[in-house]
Design an enzyme around this catalytic site. Structure first.
Site: not given
Ligand code: MRU
Length: 341
Positions: A229, A48-50, A188, A239
């Site tokens: 995101d 996870r994380g963009a 997270q 985000n």
């Molecule tokens: O649902 P997730 O854990 O994928 O969400 C992640 C986020 O919102 C992060 O802040 C975003 O992806 C940036 S990661 C460098």
């Protein structure tokens, strides 16, 4: 300085991922050997994380090509399965489209497609390093930073965006301290950000999300630094849920609020945050945190995974090509035209 873990790595013909659902209790890896495995890992948030989702998706397209057995129709269908695994982070669609385009351009040459997927990862790591250097320059010695969710090495192909800025400042000897929101409902912040910062030896205090307002009002936070995101052409930022609320509080009390992201997170074709598709996740993530029933089983739940922060609430967007300040629409257009600002 490098982390001693990799959120994603392509080894032995498979995409090896840290199963982030199991952190911090266990550091466990899983292998994805098919496009379907990759789509599933993204959907279930093993990865996870963009930017990390984008990196994984690139290899998913390569695996799709191997599986498609010369059928373009099958290849496109598998790419689509990966592309639609989660709707909000634009890095997913961006990575699938980029690697698929390379496949088309090269007559579906497997080596070239794998190289393109590797490039996404290498470029992301380099962008994160640059973002860290640029971002650390806005901080001052002894600053206390608030962050939300996880925008660290686990959320990227290495190093991190918001946490990359924090790590760079730490390794410059600036003596910064961090408050990490736990980030309900999937935690997270608690499970991943606190894990990364403790591991790196960076002073971090974990707080329930609702404690942030008091800390900000009481002057305990010098800057808010978090990930993104999807960033639209006018500078609105999607985000993790809770980011918007923080931006309102930050604006009220005059605390600088920075979004941090590589330019691969900018959706130049989308005009404003109103158009960003916001993922809604299963109500059981709220009813049963960690699998334990914490609410009546039959209660209705609204569980959006993200929210949109309007550009008016954002001090600046830290990218590898410079910090985007208002007017965001004009300056994002300069980035689209290839300028470094
Ligand atoms: O649902 P997730 O854990 O994928 O969400 C992640 C986020 O919102 C992060 O802040 C975003 O992806 C940036 S990661 C460098």
């Amino acid at each position: 300085m490098e982390e001693d873990f990799r959120a994603l790595e392509f080894v032995g013909g498979a995409l090896r991922l840290i199963d982030q659902r199991q952190l911090p209790e266990k550091l466990v890896y899983i292998n994805c050997r098919s496009a379907g495995d990759v789509a599933n890992a993204i959907r279930t948030m093993i990865v996870r994380g963009a930017p990390a989702i984008g990196g994984a998706a690139g290899y998913g397209v390569y695996l799709a090509l191997l599986e498609a057995d010369d059928s373009t129709e099958r290849f496109n269908a598998l790419c689509q399965t990966i592309r639609s695994a989660r709707p909000t982070a634009v890095n997913l669609m961006w990575a699938v489209d980029r690697v698929r385009k390379r496949a088309e351009e090269t007559g579906y040459d497997r080596n070239e497609v794998l190289k393109e997927a590797d490039s996404i990862v290498l470029e992301d790591k380099a962008m994160n390093r640059r973002i860290g250097e640029i971002g650390a320059d806005v901080l001052r010695k002894g600053d206390t930073i608030l962050t939300h969710c996880n925008a660290g090495a686990l959320a990227t192909c290495g190093w991190g965006t918001a946490l990359g800025v924090i790590k760079e400042a730490h390794y410059r000897g600036m003596g910064i301290k961090v408050y990490a929101d736990e980030t309900r409902p999937l935690l997270q912040g608690a499970r991943l950000t606190a894990w990364e910062l403790v591991r790196a030896g960076i002073p971090v205090t974990l707080i329930p999300d609702s404690a942030a307002a008091t800390l900000i009002r009481d002057g305990k936070i010098d800057a808010i630094i978090l990930g993104a995101d999807r960033i639209t052409a006018n500078g609105d930022v999607a985000n993790k849920l809770g980011t918007f609320m923080l931006s309102v509080i930050a604006k009220t009390y005059g605390v600088p609020f920075y979004s941090v992201a590589p330019t691969s997170t900018i959706d130049f074709g989308m005009k404003s945050g109103k158009d960003i598709p916001i993922e809604e996740r299963d109500g059981d993530e709220v009813r049963r945190p960690g699998g334990i029933l914490m609410a009546p089983e039959s209660v209705d739940v609204y569980n959006p995974a993200f929210d949109v922060t309007p550009h008016e609430n954002i001090t600046g967007i830290i990218t590898e090509r410079g910090i985007i300040y208002p007017p965001f629409d004009k300056n994002i257009e300069r980035i689209r035209c290839g300028e470094t600002i």
